[in-house]
Enzyme design. Structure first.
Site, PDB file in Angstrom:
ATOM      1  N   SER B 179       0.842  -1.191   0.000  1.00 34.01           N
ATOM      2  CA  SER B 179       0.000   0.000   0.000  1.00 34.01           C
ATOM      3  C   SER B 179       0.886   1.252   0.000  1.00 34.01           C
ATOM      4  O   SER B 179       1.773   1.357  -0.848  1.00 34.01           O
ATOM      5  CB  SER B 179      -0.937  -0.063   1.213  1.00 34.01           C
ATOM      6  OG  SER B 179      -2.008   0.819   1.082  1.00 34.01           O
ATOM      7  N   ASP B 343      -8.280  -6.657  -4.953  1.00 30.19           N
ATOM      8  CA  ASP B 343      -7.899  -5.347  -4.413  1.00 30.19           C
ATOM      9  C   ASP B 343      -8.440  -4.265  -5.344  1.00 30.19           C
ATOM     10  O   ASP B 343      -7.990  -4.118  -6.474  1.00 30.19           O
ATOM     11  CB  ASP B 343      -6.366  -5.261  -4.314  1.00 30.19           C
ATOM     12  CG  ASP B 343      -5.873  -3.953  -3.707  1.00 30.19           C
ATOM     13  OD1 ASP B 343      -6.686  -3.032  -3.466  1.00 30.19           O
ATOM     14  OD2 ASP B 343      -4.656  -3.848  -3.464  1.00 30.19           O
ATOM     15  N   HIS B 376      -7.860  -5.377  -0.607  1.00 24.70           N
ATOM     16  CA  HIS B 376      -6.575  -4.731  -0.350  1.00 24.70           C
ATOM     17  C   HIS B 376      -5.882  -5.339   0.872  1.00 24.70           C
ATOM     18  O   HIS B 376      -4.660  -5.467   0.918  1.00 24.70           O
ATOM     19  CB  HIS B 376      -6.802  -3.231  -0.146  1.00 24.70           C
ATOM     20  CG  HIS B 376      -5.551  -2.444   0.027  1.00 24.70           C
ATOM     21  ND1 HIS B 376      -4.568  -2.390  -0.938  1.00 24.70           N
ATOM     22  CD2 HIS B 376      -5.102  -1.686   1.060  1.00 24.70           C
ATOM     23  CE1 HIS B 376      -3.583  -1.624  -0.510  1.00 24.70           C
ATOM     24  NE2 HIS B 376      -3.877  -1.184   0.696  1.00 24.70           N
TER      25      HIS B 376
END
Lengths: 403, 403
Positions: B179, B343, B376
């Site tokens: 991320s 995601d 995610h």
């Protein structure tokens, strides 16, 4: 004859009041509500045999003003999506009094008012003329606020049944709507099967998903966290505008798609050549969301946002039946189910679930999955592909009715 | 020898202070920041040739405590996702002092501390020991609040470079993160090419998308709309907890996926047999979100949320280069890029964009798209599939270094 580009011209909102005590409407919650006023509009003419009536059903933020130009000057229910904020601001003035489904309802359009009598009413719990939390509670003489009972999609439809009775219509040619409007259409077809010849569900679902509930809950929490919300008792004071704006911003993201946002905004800056290095809006997408949040607070009641999202979250057509398939067992309506590839709020797998349940009962269903990058908003924007589908579906339904 | 299930045991957070005036750090904004303290932890031992150091880079809400058991009792940085609220509450007590990447960093794990010296620091702008808006501004003796300068991903990395200098490491074997951690890793590889042998980008992107900016902006607006926010000057008063909780709720939805939420919550009710017909939580997903929002406010600073999301939104690796391909022109690092099918915050097409840009320069890149329904969050949860990929990638990089 009217051409496809025509709108209906000036239209007027009507009001129908019913459920006067002691004949209140019984709600799913067990509570009773009355009197109830429904704001509604009609377009086109009912035929002599009363077989050409179509009930158009609105989504979360819609109202009774589906088509034509509102005679009321405050009727800001223009198509607000699919434009960037700058275009929108200009367009809003020009289109502000056009109905929310004007590109689909009118002479020569998908719901052709030269052929059909189209009805649209604001849902109960609403804030655009129908009885809702901002209405005066007769018992107290003050706005209901949170003393307004929780209503469900089934309750909204129960109220619409009374309107249709009032209009002298025994059976609707079609019930049709997108998003929450599609939920109402499905509810009509399943729980009032004798009253409906056909059902058009667009970008909708037989139940609200966990993700959908989650987004709605964020919106509700944003409203209830606003100090101006005051437990829902704010009508004579400042309204919880910042909470409602945040709820609307979240909503708007779910109405678009990753691709739509990339095409529409990308990383374009707003009125600046470089990053501002502060917390004012840098990107166009930020300005767009702030603008959408802000204008929404001028036409929508925060408590209605709470009630209507709750109705959506409670919606599960299989409730009270063994399964979704069982729910469709005694249904006689024909169905047209439309989904959009990039809609991630009501993804196409949720539409296919409806189609499978109808098929499993040997029902009559046409399914169309439209390729579109617009996300959930596609149901309001993709009129070109929907118009022939809906026109043809309605014509066949009318043929079958007359025969 | 340690087995895969072992954690590192007690670890301690260290602090490194630098950029003392007049040698402040120059930031992208043109402002200067100093002194700066970075909170950091290290695991494993640096080898004699100083060639086995790996910098682990945390995401939005992470901190320096990546692995092992924190010696500090308030170190609530457990893995909070992938469990329902009930499990989580129990687990939190047991795991509360475990690092955020403990399943990946430790003896025998993906980042094997028997072989590698792993470093993790809290970013500048953070609130977990590094200098950020809640730190005391030396000039005034009061917390910075909004007088803290806007920092970028590049600024975070500039500060980390000074930490790596301080630790006497000329070249990192790897920079790695998921991320926002992946963004920092890419920034290291592109703008400090001599300092990095390899780069591992997980569930990340070369720029923040319009949709990502939109969600971040909603979170920021929720914080800034909280009356307790007070322009960021709230440190001696009540904190804007409800705004921060709403921001976190929005975030949590984006960390999961439609499928993950369906599997994890569906429409299950929370502690009730039927709908409550009020605005208290009915569904488990509602309770989960409220709980996540609430616990987050106990360990995270609202202003840091504003600053760190702004850094993420500003991230665009192509900025200052003609294109993303040009950005990778002078890069010598090997790359491992991992994405997850479900995601939708950093969709796999954003990882493939990175891979194409590296490939176009003839660079060395391995791409792996992991089938996962976790969304995610998969980057924190799918250790089984990531461990062999990362182990092997690091071993090859180390081999190439030694040769």
């Amino acid at each position: 004859m009217a051409t496809r580009a025509d709108t209906l011209g000036p239209v007027r909102t009507n009001y129908f009041t019913f459920a006067e005590p002691p004949n209140e409407l019984e709600l799913d919650s067990g509570e009773r509500l009355g009197p109830i006023t429904l704001a509604y509009e009609t377009y086109g003419a009912l035929n002599a045999s009363r077989t050409n009536a179509i009930l158009a059903l609105h989504a979360l933020s819609g109202d009774a003003h589906a088509a034509g130009v509102s005679a009321e000057s405050d009727g800001v229910s223009a198509l607000e999506t699919g434009m960037d904020a700058a275009d929108q601001e200009e367009t809003l003035v020009a289109r502000r009094r056009l109905g929310w489904w004007d590109n689909m309802v009118g002479p020569g359009k998908a719901f052709d008012t030269d052929k059909y009598f189209v009805i649209c009413s604001n849902v109960i719990g609403g804030c655009r003329g129908s009885t809702g939390p901002s209405s005066i509670e007769p018992r107290t003489g003050r706005p209901y606020g949170l003393s307004f009972p929780i209503v469900t999609i089934a309750d909204m439809v129960r109220a619409q049944v009374q309107l249709i009775d009032h209009l002298g219509i025994e059976q609707l040619l079609a019930v049709a709507g997108g998003s929450m409007g599609g939920m109402q259409a499905l509810e009509w077809a399943v729980h009032h099967p004798d009253r409906v010849r056909s059902c058009i569900s667009i970008a909708s679902a037989a139940h609200q998903s966990a993700q959908g509930i989650a987004f709605d809950e964020v919106g509700r929490q944003a409203i209830m966290a606003d100090v101006n919300w005051q437990g829902g008792d704010y009508y004579s004071k400042a309204s919880p505008a910042s909470g409602l704006a945040i709820a609307r911003m979240v909503g708007h993201i779910t109405y678009l798609s990753d691709e739509a946002m990339r095409n529409k905004f990308g990383r374009r800056l707003r009125d600046k050549a470089n990053y501002g290095y502060d917390f004012s809006p840098d990107f166009e997408v930020e300005s767009y969301l702030r603008y959408q949040g802000d204008i929404f607070t001028k036409r929508f009641d925060a408590n209605t946002y709470l009630y209507v999202t709750k109705a959506i979250d409670y919606f599960d057509l299989a409730n009270g039946h063994g399964s979704l398939q069982d729910a469709f067992r005694d249904v006689s309506a024909r169905f047209l189910v439309i989904a959009f590839t990039s809609d991630w709020l009501y993804p196409s797998h949720q539409s296919r679930e409806i189609v499978r349940a109808i098929n499993a009962n040997g029902g009559d269903v046409t399914y169309f999955e439209v390729n579109s990058s617009y996300g959930h908003d596609a149901f309001l924007l993709e009129e070109a592909v929907q118009t022939p589908l809906i026109s043809s579906f309605l014509a066949h339904t009318l043929d079958a009715t007359v025969r």
